[in-house]
Design a protein around this motif. Structure first.
Motif, PDB file in Angstrom:
ATOM      1  N   ALA A  51      45.963  46.205  46.633  1.00 26.10           N
ATOM      2  CA  ALA A  51      46.368  46.320  48.034  1.00 26.10           C
ATOM      3  C   ALA A  51      45.243  46.046  49.011  1.00 26.10           C
ATOM      4  O   ALA A  51      45.403  46.283  50.219  1.00 26.10           O
ATOM      5  N   GLY A  52      44.101  45.572  48.530  1.00 22.89           N
ATOM      6  CA  GLY A  52      42.986  45.317  49.433  1.00 22.89           C
ATOM      7  C   GLY A  52      42.460  46.579  50.087  1.00 22.89           C
ATOM      8  O   GLY A  52      41.975  46.544  51.227  1.00 22.89           O
ATOM      9  N   ALA A  53      42.547  47.717  49.372  1.00 19.86           N
ATOM     10  CA  ALA A  53      42.084  48.988  49.925  1.00 19.86           C
ATOM     11  C   ALA A  53      40.591  48.916  50.196  1.00 19.86           C
ATOM     12  O   ALA A  53      39.847  48.212  49.506  1.00 19.86           O
ATOM     13  N   PRO A  54      40.111  49.641  51.214  1.00 22.30           N
ATOM     14  CA  PRO A  54      38.683  49.609  51.520  1.00 22.30           C
ATOM     15  C   PRO A  54      37.844  50.175  50.388  1.00 22.30           C
ATOM     16  O   PRO A  54      38.263  51.094  49.676  1.00 22.30           O
ATOM     17  N   VAL A  55      36.664  49.597  50.239  1.00 26.05           N
ATOM     18  CA  VAL A  55      35.719  50.062  49.218  1.00 26.05           C
ATOM     19  C   VAL A  55      35.020  51.308  49.736  1.00 26.05           C
ATOM     20  O   VAL A  55      34.481  51.310  50.843  1.00 26.05           O
ATOM     21  N   ARG A  56      35.037  52.354  48.929  1.00 27.55           N
ATOM     22  CA  ARG A  56      34.334  53.585  49.311  1.00 27.55           C
ATOM     23  C   ARG A  56      33.110  53.768  48.415  1.00 27.55           C
ATOM     24  O   ARG A  56      33.222  53.824  47.191  1.00 27.55           O
ATOM     25  N   LYS A  57      31.938  53.861  49.037  1.00 28.85           N
ATOM     26  CA  LYS A  57      30.703  54.052  48.306  1.00 28.85           C
ATOM     27  C   LYS A  57      29.693  54.729  49.217  1.00 28.85           C
ATOM     28  O   LYS A  57      29.777  54.632  50.439  1.00 28.85           O
ATOM     29  N   LEU A  58      28.730  55.420  48.598  1.00 27.81           N
ATOM     30  CA  LEU A  58      27.790  56.226  49.361  1.00 27.81           C
ATOM     31  C   LEU A  58      26.365  55.687  49.358  1.00 27.81           C
ATOM     32  O   LEU A  58      25.507  56.245  50.024  1.00 27.81           O
ATOM     33  N   SER A  59      26.103  54.618  48.619  1.00 33.06           N
ATOM     34  CA  SER A  59      24.740  54.099  48.542  1.00 33.06           C
ATOM     35  C   SER A  59      24.669  52.702  49.135  1.00 33.06           C
ATOM     36  O   SER A  59      25.696  52.086  49.448  1.00 33.06           O
ATOM     37  N   GLU A  60      23.454  52.204  49.237  1.00 41.70           N
ATOM     38  CA  GLU A  60      23.223  50.849  49.738  1.00 41.70           C
ATOM     39  C   GLU A  60      23.179  49.818  48.621  1.00 41.70           C
ATOM     40  O   GLU A  60      22.958  48.631  48.870  1.00 41.70           O
ATOM     41  N   PHE A  61      23.380  50.244  47.380  1.00 35.62           N
ATOM     42  CA  PHE A  61      23.370  49.291  46.278  1.00 35.62           C
ATOM     43  C   PHE A  61      24.508  48.291  46.454  1.00 35.62           C
ATOM     44  O   PHE A  61      25.608  48.661  46.884  1.00 35.62           O
ATOM     45  N   PRO A  62      24.288  47.031  46.105  1.00 36.80           N
ATOM     46  CA  PRO A  62      25.367  46.034  46.218  1.00 36.80           C
ATOM     47  C   PRO A  62      26.472  46.327  45.217  1.00 36.80           C
ATOM     48  O   PRO A  62      26.226  46.895  44.143  1.00 36.80           O
ATOM     49  N   LEU A  63      27.691  45.949  45.553  1.00 35.14           N
ATOM     50  CA  LEU A  63      28.794  46.077  44.615  1.00 35.14           C
ATOM     51  C   LEU A  63      28.514  45.223  43.387  1.00 35.14           C
ATOM     52  O   LEU A  63      28.036  44.085  43.510  1.00 35.14           O
ATOM     53  N   ALA A  64      28.831  45.755  42.215  1.00 30.58           N
ATOM     54  CA  ALA A  64      28.536  45.013  40.988  1.00 30.58           C
ATOM     55  C   ALA A  64      29.477  45.471  39.890  1.00 30.58           C
ATOM     56  O   ALA A  64      30.117  46.519  39.971  1.00 30.58           O
ATOM     57  N   GLY A  65      29.543  44.661  38.848  1.00 25.80           N
ATOM     58  CA  GLY A  65      30.276  45.037  37.649  1.00 25.80           C
ATOM     59  C   GLY A  65      31.648  44.438  37.521  1.00 25.80           C
ATOM     60  O   GLY A  65      32.225  44.446  36.437  1.00 25.80           O
ATOM     61  N   CYS A  66      32.237  43.929  38.599  1.00 33.75           N
ATOM     62  CA  CYS A  66      33.582  43.356  38.534  1.00 33.75           C
ATOM     63  C   CYS A  66      33.501  41.967  37.913  1.00 33.75           C
ATOM     64  O   CYS A  66      32.777  41.098  38.415  1.00 33.75           O
ATOM     65  N   THR A  67      34.222  41.758  36.820  1.00 37.63           N
ATOM     66  CA  THR A  67      34.185  40.469  36.135  1.00 37.63           C
ATOM     67  C   THR A  67      35.589  40.020  35.775  1.00 37.63           C
ATOM     68  O   THR A  67      36.516  40.831  35.708  1.00 37.63           O
ATOM     69  N   VAL A  68      35.746  38.728  35.523  1.00 42.41           N
ATOM     70  CA  VAL A  68      37.005  38.152  35.070  1.00 42.41           C
ATOM     71  C   VAL A  68      36.801  37.624  33.655  1.00 42.41           C
ATOM     72  O   VAL A  68      35.933  36.773  33.420  1.00 42.41           O
ATOM     73  N   ASP A  69      37.581  38.174  32.715  1.00 43.81           N
ATOM     74  CA  ASP A  69      37.505  37.772  31.306  1.00 43.81           C
ATOM     75  C   ASP A  69      36.101  37.903  30.732  1.00 43.81           C
ATOM     76  O   ASP A  69      35.683  37.136  29.861  1.00 43.81           O
TER      77      ASP A  69
END
Length: 338
Positions: A303-321
């Motif tokens: 649903a394109g929900a907003p990303v909730r995070k508390l640090s300044e680290f870049p988003l990571a870990g999402c992969t396709v296959d």
């Protein structure tokens, strides 16, 4: 983009005495671990009847997630039944074409992140025309993850007027930790994420000072790993006059065997021998907030929900296959040219 299912991907664990040895052989296959080391670890499992808590905890958490997402939820493991290859074949037979994957690890690094990509690639290679798999992102700094640990520490520390707060996570070789981040960031993203999650919990508790230590080392002594070890640290705290210690296993999402053995058995026993007060905070396990966290990660894709995070680290870990992550947070160390 539409999705047909959610795959809960975990480490796996034995569910009876006869499972222990083949499970450990799966875990260590190709690593050259000597049989005597397997004998030692096998006794840890047999101490608890040959049953790791991890599969039962996963099933309870999955049941909680099923009530929050509109997708069927499947369960697969890396090292023990239900094996992810079998689960993916089941998903294909059910008509699943594209699925999200929730890995039961919050952090970056090889074992915590990239190895799940390898699991995905291996499973898809074993199942012809397998469903497309999109792995959800790392969540070490998600507010619900941090909140669950904050409350767990408060509960654990309730019996102490004064205590030293110690966070623990699984140790890894220093070389692996150095490789867990882009060179331009200086690497070490795994240990830096652990430190950040620990800081977020301590700050929310109003604890001005705390320690981050390591546990569950399994490598040869000549290879340097992240340290100090939790048991060594308990001894060092005692030498400094600390009388009570509260341990928070910030690196784990459930009370599996490395938590109940390394902390509830070895570390606790050593603290008791030294006359120290010892309490261990619970991991998220089937805390309702953990199920909500998973549902929020799913909603980011559905649903394109907003990303909730508390640090300044870049988003990571999402992969396709199982493809490499865009930020290359846990690539293997490159061997120097000869």
């Amino acid at each position: 983009m539409s999705y047909d299912a959610l795959l809960w991907l975990s480490f796996g664990g034995p569910e009876g005495p006869e499972d222990v040895r083949p499970f450990l052989e799966n875990v260590t296959r190709g690593r050259g671990v000597p049989p005597e080391r397997l004998d030692e670890v096998e006794q840890h499992y047999q101490h608890f009847g040959g049953v790791s808590p991890i599969n039962a905890l996963n099933r309870r958490a999955i049941d909680a997630v099923r009530g929050l997402v509109e997708l069927p939820v499947y369960f697969g493991n890396r090292n023990w039944h239900p094996m992810v290859e079998d689960t993916l074949a089941e998903m294909k037979a059910a008509g699943v074409r594209r699925a999200l994957v929730f890995p039961t690890s919050a952090y970056g690094g090889y074992s915590a992140c990239r190895q799940y990509d390898e699991d995905i690639r291996r499973a898809r290679a074993a199942v012809p025309d397998a469903p497309e798999l999109v792995k959800l992102r790392q969540f070490f700094d998600h507010p619900l993850f941090i909140e669950s640990f904050v409350d767990a520490v408060r509960t654990a520390a309730a019996g102490f007027d004064d205590y030293r707060l110690v966070f623990t996570a699984h140790s890894v070789p220093l070389s692996a930790d150095k490789a867990s981040g882009p060179p331009e960031e200086g690497g070490h993203r795994y240990s830096r994420q652990i430190a950040e999650a620990s800081r977020l919990v301590a700050t929310a508790l109003g604890v001005a000072d705390h320690d981050v230590v390591w546990q569950s080392r399994s490598g040869p002594p000549q290879v340097p790993w992240l340290e100090p070890d939790i048991v060594d640290h308990v001894e060092a705290l005692h030498a400094k006059g600390v009388t009570n210690v509260v341990v928070c296993p910030i690196g784990f999402v459930s009370d599996h065997l490395e938590v109940v053995w390394d902390l509830d058995t070895e570390a606790r026993d050593r603290a008791v021998e030294l006359g120290m007060g010892f309490a261990r905070a619970a991991t998220p396990n089937d805390d309702p907030r953990f199920a909500r966290l998973v549902a929020e990660l799913v909603a980011e894709h559905l649903a394109g929900a907003p990303v909730r995070k508390l640090s300044e680290f870049p988003l990571a870990g999402c992969t396709v296959d199982g493809a490499p992550c865009a930020v290359l947070c846990c690539e293997p160390a490159r061997r120097p040219a000869k």
